[in-house]
Design a protein around this motif. Structure first.
Motif, PDB file in Angstrom:
ATOM      1  N   GLU A 163       0.820  -1.219   0.000  1.00 50.53           N
ATOM      2  CA  GLU A 163       0.000   0.000   0.000  1.00 50.53           C
ATOM      3  C   GLU A 163       0.858   1.274   0.000  1.00 50.53           C
ATOM      4  N   GLU A 164       2.128   1.154   0.333  1.00 52.62           N
ATOM      5  CA  GLU A 164       3.024   2.316   0.336  1.00 52.62           C
ATOM      6  C   GLU A 164       3.523   2.686  -1.058  1.00 52.62           C
ATOM      7  N   PHE A 165       3.328   1.786  -2.013  1.00 54.95           N
ATOM      8  CA  PHE A 165       3.898   2.008  -3.343  1.00 54.95           C
ATOM      9  C   PHE A 165       2.850   1.768  -4.432  1.00 54.95           C
ATOM     10  N   PRO A 166       1.815   2.601  -4.478  1.00 55.95           N
ATOM     11  CA  PRO A 166       0.798   2.444  -5.522  1.00 55.95           C
ATOM     12  C   PRO A 166       1.341   2.922  -6.870  1.00 55.95           C
ATOM     13  N   GLY A 167       0.829   2.376  -7.947  1.00 53.97           N
ATOM     14  CA  GLY A 167       1.223   2.842  -9.275  1.00 53.97           C
ATOM     15  C   GLY A 167       2.604   2.354  -9.676  1.00 53.97           C
ATOM     16  N   ARG A 168       3.326   3.212 -10.368  1.00 54.67           N
ATOM     17  CA  ARG A 168       4.639   2.845 -10.886  1.00 54.67           C
ATOM     18  C   ARG A 168       5.684   2.823  -9.763  1.00 54.67           C
ATOM     19  N   THR A 169       6.823   2.213 -10.075  1.00 58.51           N
ATOM     20  CA  THR A 169       7.939   2.223  -9.130  1.00 58.51           C
ATOM     21  C   THR A 169       8.346   3.671  -8.850  1.00 58.51           C
ATOM     22  N   PRO A 170       8.446   4.077  -7.581  1.00 59.96           N
ATOM     23  CA  PRO A 170       8.791   5.475  -7.274  1.00 59.96           C
ATOM     24  C   PRO A 170      10.177   5.830  -7.820  1.00 59.96           C
ATOM     25  N   GLY A 171      10.309   7.070  -8.304  1.00 55.06           N
ATOM     26  CA  GLY A 171      11.562   7.529  -8.874  1.00 55.06           C
ATOM     27  C   GLY A 171      12.579   7.936  -7.818  1.00 55.06           C
ATOM     28  N   VAL A 172      13.767   8.324  -8.270  1.00 56.72           N
ATOM     29  CA  VAL A 172      14.854   8.684  -7.366  1.00 56.72           C
ATOM     30  C   VAL A 172      14.467   9.855  -6.468  1.00 56.72           C
ATOM     31  N   LEU A 173      13.861  10.891  -7.033  1.00 57.15           N
ATOM     32  CA  LEU A 173      13.499  12.064  -6.229  1.00 57.15           C
ATOM     33  C   LEU A 173      12.456  11.716  -5.171  1.00 57.15           C
ATOM     34  N   LYS A 174      11.515  10.845  -5.514  1.00 59.48           N
ATOM     35  CA  LYS A 174      10.509  10.394  -4.546  1.00 59.48           C
ATOM     36  C   LYS A 174      11.168   9.606  -3.420  1.00 59.48           C
TER      37      LYS A 174
END
Length: 514
Positions: free
Chosen positions: A322-333
């Motif tokens: 639930e902490e990572f919805p959608g695409r893989t988070p990017g470096v800045l995220k």
């Protein structure tokens, strides 16, 4: 005499002061009869020295010159899209893996081919063997020590290895090596102050002071990365839509993300099963993506390995999904998430050590990866492996034993082959100067062992792309598999490692046949 130059006392040869080791190599090759650097019975004369090509400062997009990025133990990779600062001890292997990333299969000849790294000034124009040893016993890239008419990656020549052994006693200690060993060790570890860390052998000393280039890389003191790089990371990798025909004959629109490759682990499992030298192999959850760097981004390997662990969480629907919805988070995220973890008091020494990482190119490691996962209430732990004080047990031996034990304790899917297909998470592995993601383990029939890894520094080769999706490979492909293996030759150069493992029990729904 120019104050910025050093001159050979016996001939007109001169070099810049910062390249004093080139002068030393020149003297050994040209003026010392019994030097191990000297090339005997060479049919053609060679230049006095062969060193890594340093890109022109004008070619840099971020205003950094090579001298800004390098130090006496490292060199900037000559590949134009890489921009990684590499330990000299790893330079040969680094260039070989660049060549492996270009591996392709020629249908007309039935052979594999790869392109040598694009450092053309380092290559000889003739097809001959070159045996050169660089500064501090570092061998020349192995694509220089083989017949250049054959671009298939191979190991360094026997003579180069012998030269390295002769020079071993003369080599200076690697930076950060507090044990007196000539092997490189971790310049930064959380073993001394983190309660979730299990240390094997010697514990690293705690350092709560502001760290510098030795620990955080060449951009340790920058306040903000260049705008072009920030924009590149903010925009994310390029995404294209590819049309293909499905098994039922219908047209399928498939997304292709520039630096992400799904489906590699099932292919590697097949290749391990086909390799007659492999006695037993283990692989982690097949949903783990290989996530590499984007062009010219430099050293973000820590973030890319965190992304690969997150890809497992997303694909396996594991703890923390639930902490990572959608695409893989990017470096800045990910940088924002780490900063928020520090705000919560998790591994907050990291902020003091780094001065903050938001919108910078400072290196991160297991302290930041652990802080991020713990802040998301994802169970994880770190293990440290170091050479024993008496030198009888080396760090890489402990590491290989621990990884084999990790895979052996898991329920596996047995299909009658020598490959155990588990649902375990991949493992974040920090080694001196770089980090990778462990996705498998192999034990050979001769008793040797090796890790199978996803290395974020390299893209997936055309040869691997050609195999993706195949379920019944019948021909061994050792050339493809080799780029993912890390054995004693590579791991034995280091005196310490850190592993971050996700410790929640993995979901047990079918994954290998999906």
């Amino acid at each position: 005499m120019d104050m910025d130059l050093l001159e050979c006392p016996l001939c007109p040869f001169s070099v810049l002061k910062k390249d004093n080791y080139v002068l030393q190599l020149h003297f050994e090759q040209i003026h010392t009869e019994d030097s191990p650097f000297r090339i005997e019975n060479d049919p053609e004369p060679l230049p006095p020295a062969v060193v890594p090509e340093k890109p022109s400062p004008t070619s840099s997009n971020d205003g950094d010159t090579p001298s800004d990025l390098e130090d006496e133990n490292s060199v900037l990779c000559p590949e134009p899209d890489c921009r990684e600062v590499i330990l000299l001890s790893d330079f040969n292997t680094h260039l070989d893996l660049h060549a492996a990333a270009t591996l392709s299969f020629d249908e007309t000849t039935g052979k594999y081919h790869s392109q040598p790294p694009a450092s053309s000034s380092m290559q000889s124009s003739s097809n001959k063997h070159i045996n050169i040893t660089l500064k501090s016993g570092t061998k020349a890239p192995s694509f220089l020590t083989r017949n250049l008419g054959n671009a298939t990656p191979s190991s360094p020549s026997r003579r180069a290895d012998e030269d390295a052994r002769k020079l071993k006693k003369k080599s200076p200690k690697s930076r950060g090596n507090s044990t007196g060993s000539e092997k490189s060790t971790l310049s930064r570890s959380i073993a001394a102050f983190n309660p979730f860390t299990k240390a094997h052998s010697v514990r690293a000393s705690q350092n709560t002071a502001r760290l510098g280039r030795a620990e955080l890389g060449p951009h340790a003191w920058e306040d903000r990365m260049p705008k072009w790089l920030h924009d590149q990371l903010a925009n994310g990798p390029k995404i294209t839509i590819v049309n293909r025909i499905g098994r039922d004959g219908r047209l399928i629109k498939q997304e292709h993300v520039q630096n992400e490759t799904p489906g590699i682990i099932p292919i590697l499992a097949q290749l391990s099963a086909l390799d007659r030298t492999v006695k037993q192999a283990y692989y982690c959850h097949p949903s783990t993506l290989h996530i590499g760097k984007t062009p010219k981004e430099g050293g973000f390997c820590g973030y890319r390995n965190i992304q690969m662990l997150i890809s497992y969480i997303q694909g396996a629907r594991a703890q923390g999904l639930e902490e990572f919805p959608g695409r893989t988070p990017g470096v800045l995220k990910l940088q924002d998430m780490i900063e928020r973890a520090w705000d919560k008091g998790i591994n907050e020494i990291g902020r003091q050590q780094t001065g903050g990482i938001r919108d910078t190119r400072k290196y991160i490691g297991t302290p930041e990866a652990q802080a991020l996962f713990l802040s998301c209430q994802i169970d994880c732990a770190v293990e440290l492996f170091t050479d024993s004080p008496d030198g009888h047990i080396e760090a890489h031996e402990q590491l290989l034993y621990a990884i084999e034990s990790y895979f052996k304790q898991a329920p596996v899917r047995s299909d009658g082959s020598n490959v155990c297909k588990t649902l375990l998470p991949p493992i974040y592995l920090q080694q001196p100067g770089h980090s990778v993601t462990i996705i498998g383990f192999e034990r050979r029939k001769d008793g040797s062992t090796n890790l199978v890894v996803f290395d974020p520094m390299y893209q997936t080769s055309p040869a691997m792309h050609a195999l993706l999706g195949r379920r019944n490979i019948k021909t061994p492909r050792p050339e493809v598999l080799q780029a993912y293996r890390r054995g004693t030759r590579q791991l034995g150069k280091h005196a310490a490692f850190e592993c971050l493992m996700l410790t929640a029990f993995p979901p047990l729904f079918p994954a290998w046949d999906v």
